[in-house]
Design a protein around this motif. Structure first.
Motif, mmCIF file in Angstrom:
data_model
loop_
_atom_site.group_PDB
_atom_site.id
_atom_site.type_symbol
_atom_site.label_atom_id
_atom_site.label_comp_id
_atom_site.label_asym_id
_atom_site.label_seq_id
_atom_site.Cartn_x
_atom_site.Cartn_y
_atom_site.Cartn_z
ATOM 1 N N UNK A 1 -13.702 5.833 -19.630
ATOM 2 C CA UNK A 1 -13.257 4.644 -20.348
ATOM 3 C C UNK A 1 -13.174 3.471 -19.377
ATOM 4 N N UNK A 2 -12.740 2.335 -19.885
ATOM 5 C CA UNK A 2 -12.593 1.119 -19.089
ATOM 6 C C UNK A 2 -11.165 0.595 -19.232
ATOM 7 N N UNK A 3 -10.584 0.118 -18.148
ATOM 8 C CA UNK A 3 -9.214 -0.386 -18.193
ATOM 9 C C UNK A 3 -9.167 -1.664 -19.036
ATOM 10 N N UNK A 4 -8.265 -1.671 -20.016
ATOM 11 C CA UNK A 4 -8.119 -2.818 -20.909
ATOM 12 C C UNK A 4 -7.197 -3.864 -20.281
ATOM 13 N N UNK A 5 -7.283 -5.081 -20.790
ATOM 14 C CA UNK A 5 -6.431 -6.160 -20.308
ATOM 15 C C UNK A 5 -4.964 -5.792 -20.532
ATOM 16 N N UNK A 6 -4.154 -5.881 -19.475
ATOM 17 C CA UNK A 6 -2.731 -5.571 -19.557
ATOM 18 C C UNK A 6 -2.392 -4.101 -19.475
ATOM 19 N N UNK A 7 -3.406 -3.250 -19.380
ATOM 20 C CA UNK A 7 -3.177 -1.806 -19.340
ATOM 21 C C UNK A 7 -2.845 -1.361 -17.923
ATOM 22 N N UNK A 8 -1.876 -0.481 -17.791
ATOM 23 C CA UNK A 8 -1.446 -0.007 -16.474
ATOM 24 C C UNK A 8 -1.869 1.430 -16.231
ATOM 25 N N UNK B 1 -8.344 -4.929 -14.979
ATOM 26 C CA UNK B 1 -9.000 -4.842 -16.283
ATOM 27 C C UNK B 1 -10.505 -4.970 -16.105
ATOM 28 N N UNK B 2 -11.246 -4.180 -16.869
ATOM 29 C CA UNK B 2 -12.701 -4.209 -16.797
ATOM 30 C C UNK B 2 -13.287 -3.154 -15.885
ATOM 31 N N UNK B 3 -12.443 -2.517 -15.067
ATOM 32 C CA UNK B 3 -12.933 -1.481 -14.166
ATOM 33 C C UNK B 3 -13.057 -0.144 -14.913
ATOM 34 N N UNK B 4 -14.172 0.557 -14.736
ATOM 35 C CA UNK B 4 -14.315 1.867 -15.388
ATOM 36 C C UNK B 4 -13.513 2.939 -14.668
#
Length: 421
Positions: A50-57, A90-93
Motif C-alpha cells: 500500500x501507500x502511506x496516506x496524507x496524515x497517516x502514521x 505521505x505518498x511513500x509505498x
C-alpha cells in the motif's frame, strides 16, 4: 501445501521391425523456486502492499493490521536509532508481511525510502530488529551526444534525460562555462552511468565519468578523478590535469538566468530618474523563488532586510573576499552559519529598490567592491604533481571514448583510480 507441477513427457519410438518396442512414460516432478523479497520467503506470509496516506502514521498502519499500541510503542522506541517512525511521509509505498492465519497480523513492516533503499522493521518475535535493505543494482555505462539549440536544459530534455543529470553537468562546469553565453551549435558529449534494479527498472544515475563541452569552437574536457583515496574526494580535471573547480563560482544561480546588468560605475538607472549611479554589482535575473547559492565557502556575517538592498545575505570567505546577495524574496541563512560553495542561502525576489526579480551579486576584495569577472581569482588546490603521470594515463581511454563517441576502446593496460595514500 506445496504446489507440485507434474510434467508428463511422452516419447514415441518407431521401428521398422514388426515388433514395436514400447517406451515407458517418464513422470518428472518440478518444485517451484521460492520467491524472496527483502530477504524473506514471500510464500511464508500474506503480502500486503500500500501507500502511506496524507496524515497517516506508522502506528495507525500497524494498528489496522492487528498490532496493539503497547507493541507499537515498543517497536518505535527500540528502532529509533535506525528508523524514526515519526518521519514516514505521505505518498511513500510500504509492504507488510502478515501471518498466514485468519488474523493476518503484521510481522514485518518495509518502508520504501526510494527505488533502491528500504527500511525493514521485523517484530515477528520478542527481539525487534530494523535494518536498511539495498536492492541489487545493475550499473550500465552510456555515452550521449547533444547540441545546444536554446539552452542546456532544453537540449537534455530532448535527449529524454532527467533534470538530475542536467544539474550534475551544470555543477561540473559551474566554474568553467557561463551557461547564459551558450550559443546555438555548441555541443556536448557525456559518459555517465545509469542504475537499474530487476534488470530493467530505472533507478537513477550513477557517476558522470567524463564529459566534453564544445563552446565557440573550443573543447572543454572534464574527467572525474580520485586524487585523494584517504578522504575519498573526487574532483573534475581538464585534459592537462587542471582542476575545473575554482574558489568562486561564476554565478550565484545555477544556470537558469540572464545577466540583466553588469558592474558599471557610469550606469544610468531609471529607478533614480536616469541619473548616473554607479552599479557595483552584477544582476542575475531569474524567476521569483529561484535558489541563490553562495559562490564560495564562508561564514554568514549579515542576514537582514535594509532599505534599497531589500533582503540580503553577506558571506565572508576569508580576510580578503566577501560577497553579498541583494533583493532576495526570503533568506535561508542566518548570521554565524558556515556555508559551503553551492549551498542555498536565499531565493530570488524583488525586495528593496528593484524593478524585477533578480539577485544583485556584489563582490569585495580587501574591503573594496570590484568586478569579479575582471579579477584573477584564486583557483582550487591543483592536482598533486606526483599524480600527474598517472592521471594522464587514466584519462587516455576516456578521451578516446569522447572523441570517437563510443564506449569501446583499443586494448590497453587497466589504470586504476586509487593511487595516493
Amino acid at each position: 501445501m506445496k504446489n507440485i507441477i507434474h510434467l508428463l513427457i511422452f516419447a514415441l519410438a518407431f521401428s521398422s521391425c514388426k515388433n514395436e518396442e514400447k517406451i515407458p512414460v517418464i513422470v518428472k516432478e518440478i518444485i517451484p523456486v521460492p520467491e524472496f523479497r527483502y530477504g524473506y520467503n514471500i510464500d511464508d506470509f500474506v503480502l500486503i502492499q500500500d501507500t502511506i496516506k496524507s496524515g497517516e502514521s506508522f502506528g495507525e498502519i500497524l494498528d489496522r493490521h492487528h498490532v496493539n499500541f503497547p507493541k507499537i510503542n515498543k517497536i518505535a522506541g527500540e528502532i529509533k536509532e535506525t528508523f524514526d517512525v515519526r518521519r514516514v511521509r505521505a505518498g511513500k509505498p510500504y509492504t507488510i508481511l502478515a501471518s498466514k492465519d485468519s488474523i493476518q497480523k503484521a510481522q514485518v513492516f518495509i518502508y520504501k525510502n526510494n527505488k533502491i533503499r528500504a527500511t525493514v522493521v521485523d517484530f515477528s518475535d520478542s527481539i525487534i530488529k530494523a535494518h536498511t535493505y539495498l536492492q541489487p543494482i545493475k550499473t550500465v555505462q552510456k555515452i550521449i551526444e547533444g547540441k545546444i539549440y536554446s539552452s542546456l536544459s532544453n537540449s537534455m530534455d530532448s535527449l529524454h534525460l532527467s533534470p538530475n543529470l542536467t544539474n550534475t553537468i551544470a555543477d561540473i562546469y559551474a566554474w568553467t562555462l557561463d551557461f547564459y553565453k551558450l550559443q546555438k551549435g555548441d555541443s556536448f558529449k557525456i559518459i555517465f552511468e545509469e542504475k537499474y534494479i530487476k534488470n530493467n527498472l530505472f533507478a537513477g544515475y550513477g557517476e558522470v565519468k567524463a564529459a566534453v563541452f564544445n563552446h565557440r569552437g573550443e573543447d572543454f574536457y572534464a574527467y572525474r578523478y580520485l586524487a585523494d583515496s584517504i578522504k575519498g574526494i573526487t574532483e573534475y580535471y581538464d585534459t592537462d590535469g587542471n582542476m575545473l573547480r575554482s574558489q568562486f563560482l561564476k554565478s550565484p544561480i545555477k544556470f537558469q538566468y540572464r545577466i540583466s546588468s553588469r558592474y558599471n560605475l557610469k550606469r544610468r538607472i531609471a529607478h533614480y530618474g536616469y541619473r548616473v549611479k554607479a552599479h557595483r554589482g552584477t544582476d542575475f535575473a531569474a524567476s521569483n523563488g529561484t535558489p541563490i547559492m553562495s559562490t564560495a565557502n564562508g561564514t554568514v556575517v549579515e542576514s537582514r532586510r535594509r532599505g534599497g538592498n531589500g533582503n540580503y545575505v553577506a558571506v565572508k570567505h576569508n580576510s580578503t573576499f566577501t560577497t553579498k546577495y541583494f533583493h532576495m524574496s526570503r533568506r535561508k541563512s542566518k548570521v554565524g552559519d558556515f556555508v559551503k560553495q553551492g549551498d542555498v542561502i536565499g531565493y530570488v525576489g524583488s525586495t528593496g529598490s528593484s524593478s524585477g526579480n533578480h539577485v544583485c551579486y556584489r563582490f569585495w576584495k580587501n574591503g573594496k567592491e570590484v568586478d569579479p569577472f575582471k579579477e584573477k581569482l584564486p583557483a582550487a588546490k591543483p592536482l598533486n604533481k606526483t599524480l600527474k603521470p598517472h592521471y594522464l594515463e587514466f584519462v587516455k581511454p576516456l578521451k578516446y571514448q569522447l572523441d570517437h563517441n563510443q564506449l569501446s576502446v583499443p586494448e590497453q593496460p587497466v589504470i586504476e583510480n586509487v593511487v595516493q595514500n
